[in-house]
Design a protein around this motif. Structure first.
Motif, PDB file in Angstrom:
ATOM      1  N   ASP A 101      52.418  39.897  47.735  1.00  0.00           N
ATOM      2  CA  ASP A 101      53.030  41.130  46.855  1.00  0.00           C
ATOM      3  C   ASP A 101      53.750  40.264  45.722  1.00  0.00           C
ATOM      4  N   LEU A 102      54.592  39.508  45.839  1.00  0.00           N
ATOM      5  CA  LEU A 102      55.327  38.859  44.728  1.00  0.00           C
ATOM      6  C   LEU A 102      54.345  38.025  43.729  1.00  0.00           C
ATOM      7  N   LEU A 103      53.531  37.422  44.191  1.00  0.00           N
ATOM      8  CA  LEU A 103      52.364  36.725  43.404  1.00  0.00           C
ATOM      9  C   LEU A 103      51.667  37.458  42.534  1.00  0.00           C
ATOM     10  N   GLY A 104      51.025  38.464  43.525  1.00  0.00           N
ATOM     11  CA  GLY A 104      49.992  39.398  42.890  1.00  0.00           C
ATOM     12  C   GLY A 104      50.776  40.521  41.832  1.00  0.00           C
ATOM     13  N   ALA A 105      51.853  40.570  41.737  1.00  0.00           N
ATOM     14  CA  ALA A 105      52.810  41.447  41.052  1.00  0.00           C
ATOM     15  C   ALA A 105      52.721  41.050  39.778  1.00  0.00           C
TER      16      ALA A 105
END
Length: 99
Positions: free
Chosen positions: A34-38
């Motif tokens: 979630d963090l990296l995809g955002a």
């Protein structure tokens, strides 16, 4: 990871690679994705487990994430035993920019 992303996001126009042991055990895998995809980072999941210790049940802890660089292929070297982590490799291609 939030500190690394904060610094990487200062240079969003540049091709960027974040890699290493991200300790993605249990619930942390979703948080990491979630963090990296955002921040528009992508990864190519590989087959197998990068960590060999029985205690952690052979998990994927090591990752290669890229932004503005395409991951053509990736995998693990299972024949090298210099660490409790298997070496992770990736074949990358710089994405061409418009103009």
């Amino acid at each position: 990871l939030t500190t690394v992303l904060s610094d990487a996001n200062r240079y969003q126009d540049l091709p960027t690679v974040i890699l290493g042991d991200l300790n993605t055990v249990y619930f942390r895998t979703k948080q990491t994705f979630d963090l990296l995809g955002a921040s528009d980072f992508q990864t190519k999941p590989y087959e197998g487990a990068s960590f060999r210790k029985v205690l952690l049940l052979r998990k994927k802890l090591d990752w290669i994430w890229t932004r503005k660089i395409e991951i053509l292929d990736s995998g693990l070297r299972e024949d090298i035993e210099a660490s409790d982590h298997r070496p992770l490799w990736a074949q990358l291609r710089w994405r061409s920019q418009p103009n």
